[in-house]
Design an enzyme around this catalytic site. Structure first.
Site, PDB file in Angstrom:
ATOM      1  N   CYS A  29      42.623  38.326  33.677  1.00  0.00           N
ATOM      2  CA  CYS A  29      41.964  38.940  34.749  1.00  0.00           C
ATOM      3  C   CYS A  29      41.265  37.976  35.448  1.00  0.00           C
ATOM      4  O   CYS A  29      41.699  36.998  35.650  1.00  0.00           O
ATOM      5  CB  CYS A  29      41.341  40.188  34.391  1.00  0.00           C
ATOM      6  SG  CYS A  29      39.911  39.793  33.175  1.00  0.00           S
ATOM      7  N   MET A  30      40.090  38.389  36.212  1.00  0.00           N
ATOM      8  CA  MET A  30      39.619  37.592  37.114  1.00  0.00           C
ATOM      9  C   MET A  30      38.670  36.415  36.342  1.00  0.00           C
ATOM     10  O   MET A  30      38.817  35.019  36.943  1.00  0.00           O
ATOM     11  CB  MET A  30      38.507  38.256  37.954  1.00  0.00           C
ATOM     12  CG  MET A  30      37.811  37.438  38.816  1.00  0.00           C
ATOM     13  SD  MET A  30      36.597  38.400  39.960  1.00  0.00           S
ATOM     14  CE  MET A  30      37.617  39.604  40.593  1.00  0.00           C
TER      15      MET A  30
END
Length: 684
Positions: A29-30
């Site tokens: 993810c980020m």
């Protein structure tokens, strides 16, 4: 060099989670690498935390390894590429390559010196949150990109209304809005596709059901009645919640048809019947029910914020980070999206973003008060810029959480910021994505100034609470001690290095050709593990006869049962050497090889240690190339290689110059003594 960096980090992670064979799937993810583990007992949490580059580790149903924005994507790509799958795809249960075996053996060795991961009780809600996370996290980059474009378009549109820009800018604003709408107008379809993939259904069928919720082709005066109240269904009614529910049911329907329809006609009737049944079910059951749930949920949240005001904002800002720690924040993603679809913005996100701002304030207080703690200051300097931009994991897992009290006072700062934002009312974000100052362009209704005041309040609240009540005395002076088993092991290794009385000068170690043949650069070997130097640097020779000699003066550490590889340790320079006879020759089970040395034997460079049957190896379809690899390159300062040429067995073709080793060198041979190249290569 950059690729080597991320590859090495990925290998270190594999080594501490039981290798690729213990991975069900992974994605990023980020800021985090999220890994589904098959056997939790093989995961060494302390070993993961000790890896250089890992900012933190979260133990949940999905193992979360915090690497920081940008790094995680490259590491994830490196790790899946080695296995031959894509992110979020299921890993094979028998990954057959050198690095897999190396990781497995190193993981087992690490288990002896570290605590096993605590087993978390499997519950339905943990599984549900894991599914939600897997569905929406791949979409976050799209939310950020499209959201920022939409935010820019909104700013320009306001400037046009105020006549701050000429009228000919209208076309540009229209185009920007159209680009952003490519995500938001068809978000149901993207969510449907990801949901189907997560639950094992055909992604395209999930996308169709997501499209059905949009009621394509139903144009007034034609309507479809809602069975709950008889009113016409509205396009998009039920929204994201409806799509999640419908596609989840679809996954069971499709699997049932696959099991009960003959293989010869499965490709025809399964998709036809699944789409027909689920299309009708979605329109007449899911959309009315999900629409009611959606309206109630959005109305309930707005009621809480309107009635609770600053108190509700404080509670939300205070407890959001603990929710993140437990993984509960994932449930908010579909709620955010539902509010955006119904209201045009989500009032929750700006309030919850204050939690990260509280971390920023706490980190600044620690920096001011703990200036003498150089290690802590270095961590803060690295994590603070991205924290201000809205990526809070480096601050959480690298700074405040390990210290304990600063995490709590940072949460208080987040609560203060949340109370300030909630007191203004109608502060919302038009898309989900980053927080911090990066969220400013996404604030709706020109309320960005209220959001900025909230940020400043959270910074101040986190700073004051931490400065006066949140700084541990142990953090003020010197470096914070870490009592994890991995660190204790490292310190023991340092002590071992002192006792070894290592030389304080560079040592040159000559390597002889182990076989006669054509010298080849290691980068040209037709095996990525060797050519990319995942195991270390060295050289390769295409043999012309089967006589094998020792490449260095050394002690034999191990001989593989399949006789295709052996390991040596030099007394001069303490280098761990891997000799590998052919590629994938482990499958030959030792038949073409005769090795006449055993562990513990001393060998001289050029002395005969065995033979290999080249014709038998080639007949089996294997490459007979002989590789000589330095497995502990951390001991080597640089190497010198001969040019590609024909060489005789015993001829010097390679030199390694060792590093200077002192008492403070933590990359000591003691560590490699415990993890020699011995069993790293059993599979090949």
């Amino acid at each position: 060099m950059m690729n080597d960096k991320y590859s090495r980090l990925g290998q270190d992670i594999y080594a501490n989670i039981g290798g690729p064979n213990n991975v069900e799937s992974l994605y990023h993810c980020m800021t985090r690498l999220r890994i589904k583990i098959r056997d939790d007992s093989k995961v060494d949490i302390a070993g993961l935390k000790a890896i250089d580059g890992v900012l933190g580790v979260v133990s949940a149903d999905t193992l979360e390894i915090v690497l920081g924005s940008g790094v995680n994507a490259k590491v994830a790509q490196s790790m899946v590429s080695q296995v031959g799958v894509k992110e979020n795809e299921e890993f094979p249960t028998n990954v057959s390559n050198y690095q897999a075996e190396k990781s497995e053996v190193q993981a087992k060795a690490a288990e002896v010196h570290a605590q096993h991961r605590a087993q978390l009780k499997q519950t339905w809600w943990r599984k549900a949150l894991g599914h939600i996370s897997a569905i929406f996290i791949p979409l976050i980059p799209a939310f950020i990109g499209a959201g920022l474009i939409s935010g820019v378009a909104g700013i320009l549109r306001n400037m046009l209304t105020a006549k701050m820009l000429p009228a000919n800018w209208n076309l540009g604003v229209t185009i920007l809005s159209m680009i952003a709408s490519a995500l938001f107008a068809y978000l149901n379809i993207y969510v449907g596709t990801n949901t189907a993939k997560e639950f094992g259904a055909t992604p395209a069928l999930g996308g169709i059901i997501g499209g059905v919720v949009l009621l394509p082709g139903v144009v007034a005066p034609v309507t479809i009645p809602n069975f709950l109240d008889g009113k016409p269904l509205a396009a998009g009614q039920g929204g994201i919640i409806g799509v999640l529910l419908a596609v989840w049911v679809l996954s069971y329907v499709e699997k049932w048809f696959h099991e009960h329809i003959a293989d010869s006609v499965d490709i025809i009737f399964t998709p036809f019947l699944t789409i027909l049944i689920m299309g009708l079910f979605t329109v007449f059951v899911v959309m009315p029910i999900a629409g009611w749930i959606s309206n109630s949920l959005v109305g309930g949240i707005n009621w809480v914020l309107n009635v609770g005001g600053p108190v509700a904002g404080f509670i939300l800002g205070l407890f959001f980070l603990p929710m993140v720690m437990l993984g509960l924040h994932q449930i908010l993603t579909p709620i955010h999206l539902e509010m955006i679809q119904k209201m045009g913005y989500t009032p929750l996100l700006p309030i919850l973003a204050m939690a990260g701002a509280g971390q920023v304030g706490a980190a600044i207080a620690l920096w001011v008060k703990c200036r003498k703690n150089k290690k802590l200051v270095r961590l803060i300097k690295g994590a603070l810029p991205v924290g201000i931009l809205g990526v809070g994991e480096p601050l959480i897992y690298g700074v405040t959480l390990p210290l304990g009290r600063p995490f709590i006072t940072a949460c208080v700062g987040g609560g203060i910021g949340g109370a300030v934002v909630a007191s203004f009312g109608h502060v919302g974000a038009i898309a989900i994505g980053p927080s911090g100052i990066a969220l400013i362009p996404l604030i709706a209704n020109n309320m960005w100034w209220a959001y900025v005041i909230g940020l400043l309040s959270a910074y101040a609240g986190g700073f004051i609470a931490t400065y006066f009540w949140g700084v541990p005395k142990t953090a003020v002076h010197g470096e914070v001690e870490d009592a994890t088993p991995a660190v204790a092991e490292r310190k023991a290794a340092e002590a071992k290095a002192d006792n070894l009385n290592m030389p304080s000068e560079n040592i040159e170690v000559d390597f002889a050709a182990p076989v006669s043949g054509n010298l080849q650069k290691i980068e040209e070997v037709k095996d990525d593990v060797f050519s990319q130097k995942m195991l270390g640097d060295g050289f390769a020779i295409e043999p012309i006869d089967g006589k094998i000699v020792a490449p260095v003066n050394a002690k034999v550490e191990s001989v593989m049962d399949t006789k295709h590889a052996l390991t040596l340790k030099t007394k001069k320079g303490h280098l761990d050497i891997l000799m590998h006879l052919g590629l994938d020759t482990v499958e030959l089970k030792g038949a073409p090889f005769a090795i006449n040395v055993k562990p513990g034997d001393e060998v001289k460079a050029g002395s005969v240690i065995g033979t290999m049957d080249l014709d038998a190896i080639k007949k089996a379809g294997k490459d007979p190339v002989v590789l000589t690899i330095i497995a502990n390159m951390d001991r080597v300062d640089h190497v010198s290689k001969s040019d590609d040429t024909a060489v005789e067995a015993g001829q010097v073709v390679f030199k390694a110059i060792t590093k200077l080793i002192g008492k403070n060198d933590i990359n000591v041979i003691g560590k490699s003594d415990d993890r020699t190249a011995q069993s790293q290569f059993d599979a090949h």
